[in-house]
Enzyme design. Structure first.
Site, PDB file in Angstrom:
ATOM      1  N   ASP A  51      -1.652  -1.001   6.045  1.00 46.87           N
ATOM      2  CA  ASP A  51      -1.786  -0.437   7.327  1.00 46.87           C
ATOM      3  C   ASP A  51      -3.112  -0.217   7.750  1.00 46.87           C
ATOM      4  OD1 ASP A  51      -1.771   1.813   5.400  1.00 46.87           O
ATOM      5  OD2 ASP A  51      -1.626   3.023   7.051  1.00 46.87           O
ATOM      6  N   THR A 111      -2.721   1.186  -4.472  1.00 41.17           N
ATOM      7  CA  THR A 111      -2.827   2.214  -3.797  1.00 41.17           C
ATOM      8  C   THR A 111      -4.527   2.852  -4.217  1.00 41.17           C
ATOM      9  OG1 THR A 111      -2.623   4.450  -2.786  1.00 41.17           O
ATOM     10  CG2 THR A 111      -1.796   4.005  -4.913  1.00 41.17           C
ATOM     11  N   GLY A 112      -5.460   3.116  -3.320  1.00 41.94           N
ATOM     12  CA  GLY A 112      -6.430   3.984  -3.400  1.00 41.94           C
ATOM     13  C   GLY A 112      -6.057   5.246  -4.099  1.00 41.94           C
ATOM     14  N   ARG A 162      -5.968   4.093  -7.661  1.00 44.00           N
ATOM     15  CA  ARG A 162      -7.456   4.245  -7.646  1.00 44.00           C
ATOM     16  C   ARG A 162      -8.007   2.815  -7.682  1.00 44.00           C
ATOM     17  NH1 ARG A 162      -9.275   7.826  -5.363  1.00 44.00           N
ATOM     18  NH2 ARG A 162     -11.049   8.640  -6.636  1.00 44.00           N
ATOM     19  N   LYS A 203      -7.242  -5.073  -5.225  1.00 44.96           N
ATOM     20  CA  LYS A 203      -5.920  -5.386  -4.475  1.00 44.96           C
ATOM     21  C   LYS A 203      -5.501  -6.673  -4.237  1.00 44.96           C
ATOM     22  CE  LYS A 203      -5.203  -1.198  -1.945  1.00 44.96           C
ATOM     23  NZ  LYS A 203      -4.910  -0.615  -0.573  1.00 44.96           N
ATOM     24  N   ASP A 260       0.782  -1.133  -0.088  1.00 43.68           N
ATOM     25  CA  ASP A 260      -0.097   0.041   0.044  1.00 43.68           C
ATOM     26  C   ASP A 260       0.843   1.104   0.046  1.00 43.68           C
ATOM     27  OD1 ASP A 260      -2.330   1.493   0.488  1.00 43.68           O
ATOM     28  OD2 ASP A 260      -1.783   1.754   2.505  1.00 43.68           O
ATOM     29  N   THR A 284      -0.227   4.877   1.214  1.00 51.98           N
ATOM     30  CA  THR A 284      -0.608   5.729   2.335  1.00 51.98           C
ATOM     31  C   THR A 284      -0.667   5.019   3.632  1.00 51.98           C
ATOM     32  OG1 THR A 284      -2.117   6.987   0.771  1.00 51.98           O
ATOM     33  CG2 THR A 284      -2.400   7.291   3.333  1.00 51.98           C
ATOM     34  N   ASN A 302      -8.472  -1.277   4.323  1.00 57.11           N
ATOM     35  CA  ASN A 302      -8.667  -1.714   2.790  1.00 57.11           C
ATOM     36  C   ASN A 302      -7.527  -2.387   2.414  1.00 57.11           C
ATOM     37  OD1 ASN A 302      -6.803   0.565   3.497  1.00 57.11           O
ATOM     38  ND2 ASN A 302      -7.400   1.612   1.559  1.00 57.11           N
ATOM     39  N   ASP A 303      -6.685  -2.690   3.172  1.00 53.40           N
ATOM     40  CA  ASP A 303      -5.477  -3.796   2.818  1.00 53.40           C
ATOM     41  C   ASP A 303      -5.589  -5.006   3.397  1.00 53.40           C
ATOM     42  OD1 ASP A 303      -4.069  -1.393   1.952  1.00 53.40           O
ATOM     43  OD2 ASP A 303      -3.407  -0.592   3.673  1.00 53.40           O
TER      44      ASP A 303
END
EC number: 7.6.2.1
Length: 1254
Positions: free
Chosen positions: A894, A732-733, A868, A874, A453, A455, A897-898
């Site tokens: 972290d 990553t988003g 995005r 993922k 990830d 962020t 969403n991961d």
């Protein structure tokens, strides 16, 4: 009969949008259908009116407030087991443990006996109780089996107690629930669906709740979603107006009896559909009115909510993906090897049983072995059958019973070494590294792909104002007031500004001089713009400190920078904004806020100053600002040069500009603005069009440069891992520009890298698919025949693609439905059904081939960045690499969403820190900083892999050497299943005599030091290629053990064949032979592990010689007359050891046996290190030289290349709208602001004093 309807599908004509997050994971085709065209406003109003009369068909989840008996109705029950039923509503307690005091023993034993080896030894134990087939005491199997079961049970118990503690910690968190008409303290586990709860400031939300009211205006509630997405900037939620007005008091909340009808529990974090039915009226609900479990309440004293989903039904739990049982590559290989040993055991036993049959048939009838007659007149074939089972028992040690428990002990020890590693301990967060599982350590030494990830994992999610350019002058370098660059490193003292943020640092004293002296008016105008043009909201603490809340951390950093340079944002109302300009309070009238969105990539504010002048201030991405500048902008080129420099330093930039507007121009524009604001159709598009009209002919002021701070050591870590042939993909988003910028910052991308974007990748794959189709005669290629690389040059390549492009490329994009038309449809014939089936197979084959081609393309690149992307995407990317490359993968993240990605990968790593603990809870390993990953993989992972490979190779060797002596002995004892050794030696061989040295090698051995492992990452590559343990190594261990057993048996047999002792006797008896072979075996295998040891310590030396000493000590005790007197039937080798070992020629026999076993091994090792040295051998040879160099070696410093013209700057904005709508409607305004004088009175003395101490 097929009742089919003809359905038409619309193909998407437009290209994927890089700024759009793809559809949600559980999104249905019906929901996709809604997006087909912009919806007229009147239709929306009509639909809301219809919503009050009927409930959407997908909404069948009912929640009744303050009525627990409501959920006991039969329609809310579901079958759980046989005829038993339970409520479909989950309780709020989380359960991750496996056992309780009653179920531990039966369940644990059941799980252990599911292992083939344990079940096999249980059957053996039963067979050994049958006297007709057993020649070995049952204790030889019982003792090791009990030891294995006991150690494993204790380990499982310790792990489960830890799970119990963690569950109790979460389930017993305090909360407040309405009971008996008032709020009472309770625990999270006692919360039920339908309860009204109160959540206070800085508390975690215990369940998914509908926001009813809060302490803020309009019942706003600010939440931090770090547990969900790793972002620390605040989001806001707002309740319905009716609940805000009527549900503020405790009594009103207690009397609330509303019914919520909503969607079933699902994993869509960004969507919610429901209706609140209360007082005869229905109210539409959406995601903005729902607080999700795991988030934290911020800047809101308290809020009240209705529990909609609890426990396992909450979105955060639903979004965590399936918990997969993870096993290592070596585990699978080890199991196959044990099955191979089973086959060898059966073949050997069958061969010896056939030998027994022939022996009895030929020699038994001749009465040659009359002394073996047992009084039973069995046939030769029946005796052969009994011999088969007898040899299964005798040779059972070929299947190593203690193998699994030894592996678990080694893994447990290696896990503790990770936990105890002080070099992976983060002092700032007081967070050590944690091995949360003990079963995957050696897999860390075989990683080929890392999925990370961005962020909070690569970055700190902390934005810092680093530099700026104003009127062509760049500020931010270390400078004194004179304006000359120097090595003067003292930070600027902001003591002159009583409202400065004490945490803000800046090194350019010249900028402060420019602001305070006012030589360049543009400098002050620059920071005034930053103080005015934003959607930040301010809160003042009880101590008078100003707290800013921003929609993005970038915007917060800019406003904080303006604050420290003397332009302090103080407060705002619906139509005004007040700032302090160098300690002078000024209030501006806000005429319009032109908010940011992902298409505009800019925001503007139109204000009227106290003198009546109207001015537009704008900030945005350089690409859109430069298109709207006035032709006469003298600083345009110099600002562009500064932007290029900032981009090369991977800073996030924004251009700042302004425009003076006449009253006539404003009035004319305002009429269009008001008209667009109330448009019934396409309101957003109409507003954007009006914004375009006013945002023209702008005058450029300069640009800001913000650092999205990487975590310490990220570039160095990525560089090290790349040298170890590990490929790193970032998933990553975040938006594409930001992700690309971070790619350059952490050196995944360089100036020499050729970057391929979504459209380029799609073109490459379409070309490959066409070529494959042509080669296969028009059919989708199903094999892997085409191995031609995508890139013919040696140039470094990287992929950057968005979630929308990912769905397009992988053929995962959902099709939008057209309107269904009812048509008369005849039943399908068999031919039609067959044709449909073939079409489906063809489509699936096409999709599979496209996905395989994409993985081949991506794996040829040095790095891949997917932005995005949703949590499901993922996990999908990770799964594709696992599926088509059969590679070992590691995922690190972290946030919640991961979690799906972490669970999908072979190994999941969680970053523990300010972003929450959801990822950590689902991970296999956790630590506080990304940089610790290199030590986890290159040191602990590599060591664990090498140790485990050495352990397994030697373990199989020593068991073959021990067991196959029985095989050779069978040819000289009439195939009678007689053992070579005494029973007690067989029972203790794997437990005491040979276990400790090999265990210590598995725990402590290291070929090179940790520093050299990090310095030479190429040492990691053998693990990726499975070079140290495979079937070849297994059969080498088998061959080595076979040769050792041959030497041990036949040299001892030859020595005993024609012997004479010193006293004239010939002690060639069975018991002396057993002692001689056992002694030679113990010395040989313990010295052999000494040869395999690379890292000698006192403990290793003690274990080798101590094991031999323990053998002699126990053997002499067991062969003593005293113990024979006590247990005459159990200890029958009375005096065997003293009698045999007092003969010098038997010692010579033992020495000769050991020498012949070990000297060839020493010779082969010597030749291989001289003639074919491995990378490890070369480094070991120069170890002293490298140790001297280590004292002088320093890690490289990343240098920034300047002068490159390509612009790579990411604009410093969030990828979502700000708070403009809340500000302009006045819903966020709490009360009149405190006068500036009062702020100064409370703050000045304290701040000046603290500044003075700095």
């Amino acid at each position: 009969m097929d009742a089919d309807y003809d359905t038409t599908f619309e193909e998407d004509s437009h290209m994927p949008n890089d700024d759009e997050v793809p559809y949600s994971d559980d999104e249905t085709d019906d929901e996709l259908d809604i997006r087909e065209s912009p919806e007229p406003e009147q239709n929306r109003i009509n639909k809301q009116a219809e919503l009050s009369r009927e409930v959407p068909k997908e909404c069948n989840w009912q929640v009744k407030a303050n009525d627990r008996s409501f959920y006991d109705q039969p329609e809310f029950k579901k079958k759980s087991f046989l005829c038993l039923k339970k409520s479909k509503y989950s309780g709020n307690a989380i359960k991750t443990y496996k056992y309780n005091p009653l179920t531990f023993l039966p369940l644990n034993l059941f799980e252990q006996f599911k292992r083939a080896a344990n079940a096999y030894f249980l059957v053996l134990l039963i067979l050994q109780t049958i006297p007709q087939i057993s020649t070995v005491s049952w204790s030889t199997t019982l003792i090791p089996l009990l030891l294995v079961l006991g150690i494993t049970a204790i380990k499982d118990l310790v792990d489960d107690i830890a799970r119990h503690k963690m569950d109790n910690e979460i389930n017993n968190r305090p909360s407040e629930v309405i009971e008996d008409g008032r709020f009472k303290k309770t625990k999270w586990k006692n919360i039920h669906v339908g309860d009204i709860i109160r959540i206070n400031k800085n508390e975690f939300i215990p369940a998914d709740v509908l926001l009813l009211s809060s302490s803020e205006p309009n019942s706003l509630c600010y939440v931090e979603t770090a547990e969900l997405d790793g972002e620390t900037n605040l989001k806001f939620k707002m309740s319905l107006e009716v609940t805000h007005k009527r549900l503020q008091e405790e009594s009103a909340l207690a009397d609330f009896d509303g019914l919520v009808i909503c969607e079933e529990p699902n994993n869509r974090l960004d969507k919610f559909i429901g209706t609140l039915c209360w007082g005869g009226t229905s109210y539409a609900l959406d995601a903005d009115k729902v607080l999700l479990r795991g988030c934290t309440i911020r800047n809101t004293m308290y809020c009240h909510g209705l529990v909609l989903f609890a426990g396992a039904d909450t979105k955060i739990m639903r979004n965590s993906g399936k918990t997969r049982l993870k096993r290592t590559k070596i585990d699978y290989l080890m199991n196959y090897m044990v099955y191979t040993i089973f086959v060898l055991l059966i073949l050997a036993s069958a061969g010896l049983a056939i030998g027994q049959t022939f022996w009895e048939a030929k020699l038994g009838q001749a009465n040659v072995s009359w002394y073996l007659y047992d009084g039973n007149d069995y046939t030769a074939s029946y005796r052969g059958f009994l011999a088969f089972w007898g040899y299964i028992i005798v040779l059972n040690t070929m299947v190593p019973i203690s193998l699994y428990v030894s592996v678990e002990v080694i893994r447990l020890g290696q896990s503790y070494f990770i936990n105890w590693d002080l070099q992976m301990y983060d002092c700032a967060k007081d967070t050590p590294a944690k091995a949360r599982t003990t079963t995957l350590n050696e897999q860390l030494g075989q990683i080929q792909y890392i999925f990370s990830d961005k962020t909070g994992t690569l970055t700190q999610n902390v934005m810092t104002f680093k530099k700026c350019t104003i009127s062509g002058e760049t500020y931010g370098e270390q400078r004194q007031e004179a304006g000359n660059k120097s090595t003067y490193c003292e930070q600027v003292d902001f003591g002159w500004n009583p409202l400065a943020d004490p945490k803000f640092t800046f090194g350019d004293h010249f900028l402060i001089e420019q602001i305070r002296l006012g030589k360049d008016p543009d400098v002050r105008l620059f920071f005034k713009l930053l103080a005015l043009c934003h959607t930040v909201m301010m809160e003042k603490t009880e101590g008078g400190e100003l707290i800013y809340q921003a929609a993005s951390p970038d915007e917060g950093a800019l406003v904080t920078a303006a604050r420290n340079f003397g332009f302090v944002f103080l407060s705002r109302t619906q139509s005004t904004i007040t700032i302090s300009e160098l300690e002078k309070e000024v209030t501006y009238e806000v005429l319009a806020i032109l908010d940011f969105n992902s298409d505009r990539k800019r925001m503007s504010i139109i204000v009227r100053d106290p003198n009546g002048n109207i001015r537009l201030y704008c900030k945005g991405a350089d690409t859109v600002i430069y298109e709207r500048l006035h032709p006469d902008n003298p600083i345009k080129d110099s600002t562009q040069e500064a932007l290029d420099m900032f981009a090369n330093e991977t800073l996030r930039t924004l251009c700042l500009c302004y425009k003076d507007i006449s009253h006539e121009e404003y009035e004319k524009w305002n009429l269009k603005y008001q008209e667009a604001s109330v448009a019934m159709t396409d309101r957003d598009e109409a507003l954007d069009k009006v914004y375009e009209e006013i945002e023209t002919n702008l005058l450029l002021l300069g640009a800001t440069a913000i650092e999205d701070k990487l975590q310490d050591g990220v570039p160095h870590t990525i560089s090290k891992l790349a040298k170890a042939d590990i490929k790193i993909w970032v998933l990553t988003g975040d938006k594409k520009e930001t992700a690309e910028n971070i790619g350059f910052a952490c050196e995944l991308l360089t100036d020499e890298t050729k970057i391929y974007y979504g459209e380029d990748i799609n073109a490459l794959l379409q070309t490959r698919m066409e070529n494959q189709k042509n080669r296969s005669g028009g059919k989708p290629a199903t094999g892997s025949g085409n191995r031609e690389p995508f890139f013919q040059t040696e140039e470094k390549s990287s992929l950057i693609l968005t979630g929308s492009w990912l769905n397009e490329i992988l053929l995962e994009k959902k099709k939008k439905k057209g309107k269904k038309r009812l048509k008369l449809k005849f039943p399908k014939t068999m031919e039609e059904k067959q044709k449909d089936l073939q079409e489906k197979r063809k489509t699936y084959a096409l999709k599979e081939q496209q996905q395989k081609n994409f993985v081949d393309l991506a794996c040829e690149c040095s790095s891949v960045i997917c932005c995005r992307v949703t949590p499901k995407q993922k996990a999908m990317v990770v799964d594709l690499v696992k599926k088509y490359k059969k590679a070992i993968t590691l995922a690190i993240g972290d946030g919640a969403n991961d979690v799906n990605m972490i669970k999908t990968a072979h190994i999941g790593v969680g970053i523990s820190g300010q972003e929450g603990m959801q990822a950590v809870m689902s991970s296999d390993y956790s630590f506080a900083q990304f940089r610790y990953l290199q030590r986890l993989i290159l040191v602990h992972g590599r060591w664990s892999y090498i140790r485990m490979c050495k352990f397994l190779g030697f373990f199989f060797y020593k068991n073959f050497a021990f067991t196959l002596v029985h095989f050779w002995y069978s040819f000289f004892n009439g195939f009678s299943a007689q053992t070579v050794y005494e029973d007690w030696f067989i029972a203790l061989y794997n437990v005491l005599y040979s276990s400790l040295p090999v265990l210590l090698v598995g725990l402590l051995d290291q070929d090179v030091s940790d520093k050299l492992s990090l310095r030479f990452p190429r040492l990691y590559i053998p693990g990726q290629k499975d070079l140290l343990f495979n079937y070849k190594k297994f059969f080498l261990s088998l061959f080595h053990g076979l040769v050792t057993s041959l030497i041990i048996f036949f040299i001892s047999y030859g020595a005993f064949l024609l012997t004479m002792g010193q006293d004239g006797e010939a002690p060639s008896d069975y018991q002396s032979f057993a002692v001689t072979t056992a002694t030679a075996l113990i010395i040989t295998v313990n010295f052999q592990i000494g040869l395999d040891t690379s890292y000698w310590t006192f403990v290793n030396a003690f274990s080798v010689f101590g094991s031999i000493a323990i053998y002699f000590g126990i053997m002499f005790d067991l062969h003593s007359a005293g113990i024979h007197v006590l247990f005459p039937s159990k200890f029958i080798f009375t005096g065997a050891a003293p009698n045999a070992l007092r003969q010098p020629y038997l010692w010579l026999t033992i020495i000769l046996t050991v020498a012949i076993c070990l000297l060839p091994v020493v010779a082969i090792r010597f030749l291989s290190k001289i003639m074919w040295p491995s990378e490890s051998d070369k480094i070991q040879k120069n170890r002293k030289k490298f140790k001297i160099e280590e004292a002088q070696w320093r890690p490289r410093i990343s240098t920034i290349r300047r002068g490159v013209s390509g612009r790579r700057s990411a604009y410093a904005f969030s990828h979502q709208r700000g708070y403009a709508d809340l500000i302009t409607t006045g819903r966020s305004i709490r009360k009149r602001r405190t006068p500036l004088d009062a702020v100064f009175a409370t703050n000045a003395a304290t701040n000046i004093q603290s500044a003075g101490t700095i």
